[in-house]
Scaffold this active site. Structure first.
Site, mmCIF file in Angstrom:
data_model
loop_
_atom_site.group_PDB
_atom_site.id
_atom_site.type_symbol
_atom_site.label_atom_id
_atom_site.label_comp_id
_atom_site.label_asym_id
_atom_site.label_seq_id
_atom_site.Cartn_x
_atom_site.Cartn_y
_atom_site.Cartn_z
ATOM 1 N N HIS A 93 5.436 -97.366 -50.249
ATOM 2 C CA HIS A 93 5.509 -97.778 -48.843
ATOM 3 C C HIS A 93 4.739 -99.083 -48.611
ATOM 4 O O HIS A 93 4.141 -99.296 -47.548
ATOM 5 C CB HIS A 93 4.963 -96.682 -47.930
ATOM 6 C CG HIS A 93 5.640 -96.603 -46.597
ATOM 7 N ND1 HIS A 93 6.623 -95.683 -46.314
ATOM 8 C CD2 HIS A 93 5.504 -97.338 -45.465
ATOM 9 C CE1 HIS A 93 7.039 -95.839 -45.069
ATOM 10 N NE2 HIS A 93 6.382 -96.849 -44.539
ATOM 11 N N ARG A 113 7.883 -106.994 -45.848
ATOM 12 C CA ARG A 113 6.921 -107.835 -45.140
ATOM 13 C C ARG A 113 7.326 -109.311 -45.050
ATOM 14 O O ARG A 113 7.234 -109.899 -43.968
ATOM 15 C CB ARG A 113 5.540 -107.724 -45.786
ATOM 16 C CG ARG A 113 4.718 -106.528 -45.312
ATOM 17 C CD ARG A 113 3.281 -106.661 -45.785
ATOM 18 N NE ARG A 113 2.488 -105.487 -45.429
ATOM 19 C CZ ARG A 113 2.309 -104.437 -46.225
ATOM 20 N NH1 ARG A 113 2.881 -104.417 -47.419
ATOM 21 N NH2 ARG A 113 1.571 -103.410 -45.835
#
Length: 423
Positions: free
Chosen positions: A310, A365
């Site tokens: 994650h 991200r």
């Protein structure tokens, strides 16, 4: 063309848009230089992966930046993800016919333009008003499959519409209520999502100091709850319990939804059967870090797994995902499709993950940083840059196609000065 002396064909830059049989992603590099020379204009988003986070931080509200850039605990797992990539070095080969590269891959019987996918990232509204609908739109434009998070600030149906003819998968944060779970799966299937991605590591929220220090969690105010708030089964159950519509009691509705999706109650391997009965298509389990769990995934009858921690957001002090990838591929690579997530920042990172056995990678991200910097166009530039970097680096390494990404192209070297680059 002689097999002994293959003809080298000069590459001519092409558009990075459309649906050409052979995309020339490296053309994005040429376009940046051309625009810069003619107009003096720089890209909206930095091309330096080590400066991307800082640029996003300068544009985003503090709470939004902390939400995406932060991780569990002291971010040790995030560091481990990046350090794991630094331990593998590419050993390039020369004089190979790599002028034209083939980045396409086949997953679950479908041919995709490249091995790069947009990872499921929630609450994209807090980064830019373009949110999930904007990012899914640009993913369709450039041929990147979009994975929609259950924690979305856009509905399943809205994202399907914005994604149009693009490839899209649906990521499930698994509710405790089976009726709601089935409803979500039915909506996703009806809206053309091809693969179900089930996240296993987020049945409860982790200890995230960057969010805790500001007391910030977007879901409490209804942000990131659009999946639940637009679900007919959830709405019916909420109205029956409270005698009011979701819109009239956002705080209570948010608590109900969060309590069901991030309940703190773990699921079991036996529960996978519910998903198999109610999803007609491939099922991929996200969050596998141990070879024994990978073998249990095979036993459970799913079609794929994503080796992932994650992005370091759930368990602090965990092993870097790339560290476990070769061992997991050795255990189950011939039994199901192994994908990779957590720590991809460059085209060379993609090559390393593929060479260690992954069939495709998910990126989160960096794209969200691009979204925060310049909306959907910023997200698009990040993806185009990553694809161009992958394309160019494959050519320079002597890799003609994704199938040529083999472990023999790598050597494990541990340099004392190899520090984490960017998170």
């Amino acid at each position: 063309m002689s097999a002994k002396h293959p003809t080298m064909i000069k590459q001519h830059p092409q558009s990075v848009h459309g649906h050409e049989s052979h995309r020339k992603y490296g053309a994005w590099q040429n376009q940046i230089y051309e625009v810069g020379l003619k107009t003096g204009q720089s890209p909206l988003v930095t091309c330096d992966p080590n400066k991307l986070e800082a640029q996003a931080k300068s544009k985003l509200p503090a709470t939004s930046y902390n939400y995406v850039a932060g991780g569990a605990g002291e971010r040790a797992t995030m560091d481990a993800n990046r350090l794991a990539f630094r331990q593998w070095k590419i050993v390039p080969r020369m004089l190979r016919p790599t002028t034209i590269r083939d980045l396409s891959v086949e997953l679950f019987g479908i041919r995709y333009d490249s091995p790069i996918m947009m990872a499921p990232v929630g609450v994209q509204q807090i980064f830019h008003e373009n949110k999930e609908t904007g990012v899914s739109e640009i993913c369709a434009e450039i041929g990147v499959p979009y994975v929609l998070s259950t924690a979305s600030s856009s509905s399943i149906e809205e994202v399907a519409e914005s994604n149009g003819n693009g490839h899209r998968w649906y990521q499930l944060y698994w509710p405790q209520d089976d009726e709601i779970t089935v409803s979500l799966l039915q909506r996703a299937q009806k809206s053309g999502y091809e693969v179900l991605v089930v996240t296993l590591d987020t049945w409860a929220m982790s200890w995230r100091p960057w969010d805790l220090d500001s007391g910030y969690v977007p879901f409490i105010k209804g942000v990131g709850n659009k999946t639940g708030f637009t679900d007919p089964v959830f709405r019916k159950k909420f109205e029956a319990k409270y005698g009011k519509k979701v819109e009239d009691e956002i705080f209570e509705a948010s608590k109900e939804w969060i309590g069901d999706v991030f309940s703190g109650a773990a699921r079991s391997w036996e529960d996978i059967e519910l998903l198999r009965k109610n999803w007609k298509g491939p099922i991929v389990l996200k969050g596998i870090q141990h070879p024994e769990d990978a073998l249990l995934a095979v036993k459970a009858g799913v079609q794929g797994i994503i080796v992932s921690n994650h992005g370091g957001r759930q368990l602090d002090g965990a092993v870097g995902s790339l560290e476990m990838l070769p061992e997991i591929v050795e255990a189950v690579g011939d039994k199901l499709t192994v994908l990779f997530d957590s720590g991809i920042r460059t085209g060379v990172d993609v090559i390393k993950a593929l060479s260690l056995g992954a069939k495709a990678v998910l990126v989160g991200r960096p794209v969200i940083y691009g979204l925060g910097i310049a909306g959907k166009q910023g997200a698009k530039e990040v993806l185009l840059g990553l694809l161009a970097d992958l394309d160019q680096s494959m050519g320079l390494a002597g890799i003609q196609s994704i199938a040529d990404c083999q472990k023999s192209m790598l050597r494990r070297v541990q340099y004392g000065g190899d520090l984490a680059s960017s998170n």
